[in-house]
Design an enzyme around this catalytic site. Structure first.
Site, short mmCIF file in Angstrom:
data_model
loop_
_atom_site.label_atom_id
_atom_site.label_comp_id
_atom_site.label_asym_id
_atom_site.label_seq_id
_atom_site.Cartn_x
_atom_site.Cartn_y
_atom_site.Cartn_z
N ASN A 10 40.44 91.83 -25.99
CA ASN A 10 40.22 93.25 -26.23
C ASN A 10 40.73 93.74 -27.59
O ASN A 10 40.69 94.92 -27.89
CB ASN A 10 40.83 94.09 -25.09
CG ASN A 10 42.32 93.86 -24.94
OD1 ASN A 10 42.86 92.91 -25.49
ND2 ASN A 10 42.99 94.71 -24.19
N CYS A 11 41.18 92.83 -28.43
CA CYS A 11 41.68 93.17 -29.77
C CYS A 11 40.50 93.40 -30.72
O CYS A 11 39.58 92.59 -30.79
CB CYS A 11 42.56 92.02 -30.26
SG CYS A 11 42.96 92.10 -32.01
N ASP A 12 40.52 94.51 -31.45
CA ASP A 12 39.43 94.84 -32.38
C ASP A 12 39.25 93.78 -33.47
O ASP A 12 38.13 93.46 -33.85
CB ASP A 12 39.66 96.20 -33.04
CG ASP A 12 39.46 97.35 -32.05
OD1 ASP A 12 38.78 97.13 -31.02
OD2 ASP A 12 39.98 98.45 -32.31
N LYS A 15 37.45 90.87 -32.08
CA LYS A 15 36.03 91.19 -31.95
C LYS A 15 35.30 91.03 -33.28
O LYS A 15 34.19 90.50 -33.34
CB LYS A 15 35.84 92.61 -31.40
CG LYS A 15 36.27 92.75 -29.94
CD LYS A 15 36.18 94.18 -29.47
CE LYS A 15 36.75 94.32 -28.06
NZ LYS A 15 36.86 95.72 -27.66
#
Length: 115
Positions: A10-12, A15
């Site tokens: 879930n880390c930008d 991503k």
């Protein structure tokens, strides 16, 4: 070529790194610290190659939640202990390309690695 991207899904920044790799059709394995775990040996390998200060994410909320005393008494041993207890404290992503490690993500950095 063996490529592993280490981080949490879930880390930008993770991503962005995944998107870069996929857009450039670079095959990679994703190692999720939460699902796949983090062993002391893995962390030792990261720290040995990159240095504990580069591996420790001091900008994240997990690190900021440490007490002032914990932050002031920070050294390699305590930093590794905190990172093993909370892998979210590891700077993301760590990219392993044929056993050479890279920390963080910048498109031009990845461009250079994969040219």
């Amino acid at each position: 070529m063996s490529i592993v991207l280490y981080g949490i899904p879930n880390c930008d920044t993770i991503k962005k790194a995944k998107k870069f790799l996929q857009q450039n059709e670079i095959e990679f394995a994703f190692h999720d610290y939460r699902k796949d775990g983090l062993t002391p040996q893995m962390l030792d390998a990261f720290v040995e190659q990159l240095g504990w200060e580069a591996v420790l994410n001091k900008r994240g909320t997990t690190f900021r939640a440490l007490s002032d005393e914990q932050k002031q008494n920070l050294n390699e041993a305590t930093a590794k202990q905190y990172m093993l207890e909370s892998p979210a404290m590891i700077k993301r992503p760590i990219l392993d390309v044929d056993s050479t490690l890279h920390v963080g993500f910048k498109a031009d950095q990845y461009q250079e690695i994969f040219k």
